[in-house]
Design an enzyme around this catalytic site. Structure first.
Site, PDB file in Angstrom:
ATOM      1  N   CYS A 117     -26.998  -7.686  -2.577  1.00 23.67           N
ATOM      2  CA  CYS A 117     -26.719  -6.979  -1.325  1.00 23.67           C
ATOM      3  C   CYS A 117     -26.162  -5.584  -1.605  1.00 23.67           C
ATOM      4  O   CYS A 117     -25.279  -5.412  -2.445  1.00 23.67           O
ATOM      5  CB  CYS A 117     -25.718  -7.774  -0.490  1.00 23.67           C
TER       6      CYS A 117
ATOM      7  N   CYS B 251     -23.117   3.999   4.233  1.00 29.46           N
ATOM      8  CA  CYS B 251     -22.206   5.139   4.155  1.00 29.46           C
ATOM      9  C   CYS B 251     -22.889   6.419   4.640  1.00 29.46           C
ATOM     10  O   CYS B 251     -23.898   6.839   4.060  1.00 29.46           O
ATOM     11  CB  CYS B 251     -21.712   5.329   2.721  1.00 29.46           C
TER      12      CYS B 251
ATOM     13  N   ASP C 213       0.807  -1.216   0.000  1.00 25.32           N
ATOM     14  CA  ASP C 213       0.000   0.000   0.000  1.00 25.32           C
ATOM     15  C   ASP C 213       0.844   1.272   0.000  1.00 25.32           C
ATOM     16  O   ASP C 213       0.409   2.301   0.493  1.00 25.32           O
ATOM     17  CB  ASP C 213      -0.930  -0.021   1.227  1.00 25.32           C
TER      18      ASP C 213
ATOM     19  N   CYS D 163     -15.791  10.542   1.239  1.00 25.58           N
ATOM     20  CA  CYS D 163     -15.488   9.398   2.107  1.00 25.58           C
ATOM     21  C   CYS D 163     -14.914   9.896   3.432  1.00 25.58           C
ATOM     22  O   CYS D 163     -13.972  10.697   3.461  1.00 25.58           O
ATOM     23  CB  CYS D 163     -14.506   8.476   1.406  1.00 25.58           C
TER      24      CYS D 163
ATOM     25  N   CYS E  41     -23.362  -2.219   2.257  1.00 28.32           N
ATOM     26  CA  CYS E  41     -22.246  -1.280   2.388  1.00 28.32           C
ATOM     27  C   CYS E  41     -22.596   0.080   1.808  1.00 28.32           C
ATOM     28  O   CYS E  41     -22.224   1.119   2.364  1.00 28.32           O
ATOM     29  CB  CYS E  41     -20.994  -1.850   1.723  1.00 28.32           C
TER      30      CYS E  41
END
Length: 378
Positions: A195, A202, A138, A218, A198
């Site tokens: 689904c 938010c 990352d 975000c 998620c």
């Protein structure tokens, strides 16, 4: 010189060593094959959804494909470490006088922990099988999630994070690109089906559509990457989230399988599970550095962190926090002072806030704008 091996015993030896080093998953992918990730990245950058993360635009050409970054890459060894919590992280959102820190940031910095394991595995591969290789966790322009999907660690869910059949949405990823020609495992299959838990979870509506993220909305971006004040209209939506956000991850139905690797969870520090906002408001720079030593929160610095804490205080509805918030009006950082103004506008009665504003002596333009905006707010 590229080393070629189609012997699955090679990959099994690497996988065995990876498990010994503490990885929960290890699978292999062809680093050269074409993919759709390049087109998705281009649309993301063209739409400007990266916000202040200009490095995403600057490194787009190298990020588009593993071989664009390193032409010699032939195979990818994809590793996963489970960090699923032993509790529901969303419970922390109910304690409004305490801060909610993302699960991954409650212990030691995972970059350092995983990098150490990756280097040990890379040494094993190089000494045993040869070939040049590169290690990533990352910190480089490598799209690890599409590679992990190709290797079969899981699939990219509607929240754009990797979803695993075994670990749900709680996987740290690491990767090793190598010149070796290793047999690929292939995708594992699986999907989110109908689904949309998620997406619905938010708080700021950061998903314009399934599988698309607008980082500018975000909470993880707002509390970590954004350097200046959070847009006023989004501040109430932060709640008591002071570093990152687990909402879209925590509601994933696949998380029920993450308990399979509970012994591999990264240890959380008790002091960071649900710290009191009143205590955090008193942090000076040395105390901040001591509290977050070897922790990912440290990299955003004390001022940006205090900005987040002050927004949380303003959202708490706890009048007892007004006193420590007032002390931040004299802080050396304009970012902190501006956040304190906003918090007090929500904690104090209008008349008391107006009197405080009349006595305020502020020269910074941005902080003066906060006072003016707060005075006009209904």
């Amino acid at each position: 010189m590229t080393t070629s091996t189609s012997d699955t015993r090679t990959t099994e030896l690497i996988r065995k060593r990876a498990v010994e080093l503490g990885f929960d998953a290890c699978r292999f992918a062809d680093a050269r094959a074409g993919w759709e990730a390049e087109a998705r990245l281009r649309k993301f950058v063209e739409a400007g959804r990266y916000g202040e993360m200009g490095w995403m635009a600057d490194t787009e050409a190298r990020r588009r494909h593993p071989t664009a970054m390193w032409e010699g890459a032939r195979s990818a060894i994809m590793l996963g470490v489970n960090y699923g919590p032993d509790h529901d992280p969303l419970e922390a959102l109910e304690a409004r006088d305490r801060g909610a820190i993302s699960v991954y940031a409650q212990g030691d910095d995972y970059h350092e922990l995983i990098k150490g394991r990756l280097k040990q595995l890379a040494s094993f591969v190089a000494s045993r099988f040869g070939g040049e290789l590169k290690v990533f966790v990352d910190t480089a322009p490598l799209m690890e999630k599409p590679l992990a999907e190709r290797a079969g660690l899981g699939w990219q869910g509607k929240h754009t994070n990797l979803v695993s059949r075994d670990f749900g949405s709680w996987l740290f990823l690491g990767s090793i690109l190598t010149e070796l020609e290793l047999p690929s495992d292939g995708p594992s299959g699986g999907s989110c089906g109908q689904c949309r838990a998620c997406l619905d979870a938010c708080p700021t509506g950061a998903f314009p559509a399934p599988y698309q993220l607008d980082a500018r909305r975000c909470i993880s971006y707002l509390t970590i990457e954004l350097k200046g004040p959070v847009p006023a209209e989004l501040r109430p939506m932060l709640g008591n989230r002071i570093y990152g956000c687990d909402d879209c991850l925590a509601v994933c139905p696949w998380n029920k399988f993450a308990a399979r690797a509970r012994e591999q969870r990264l240890a959380a520090r008790e002091a960071l599970r649900s710290p009191a906002l009143a205590d955090l408001l008193e942090l000076d720079d040395p105390a901040f550095r001591a509290l977050f030593a070897k922790n990912p929160v440290k990299r955003i610095g004390r001022d940006r962190f205090l900005r987040n804490v002050l927004y949380a205080a303003g959202n708490s509805g706890d009048a007892a926090l007004a006193a420590p918030v007032k002390r931040r009006l004299d802080d050396s950082s304009p970012l902190v002072r501006g956040a304190a103004v906003w918090a007090l506008s929500r904690l104090l009665e209008p008349a008391a806030f107006a009197r405080l504003g009349e006595r305020a002596q502020e020269a910074d333009e941005a902080v003066c704008a906060e006072w003016a905006a707060a005075a006009l707010a209904p």
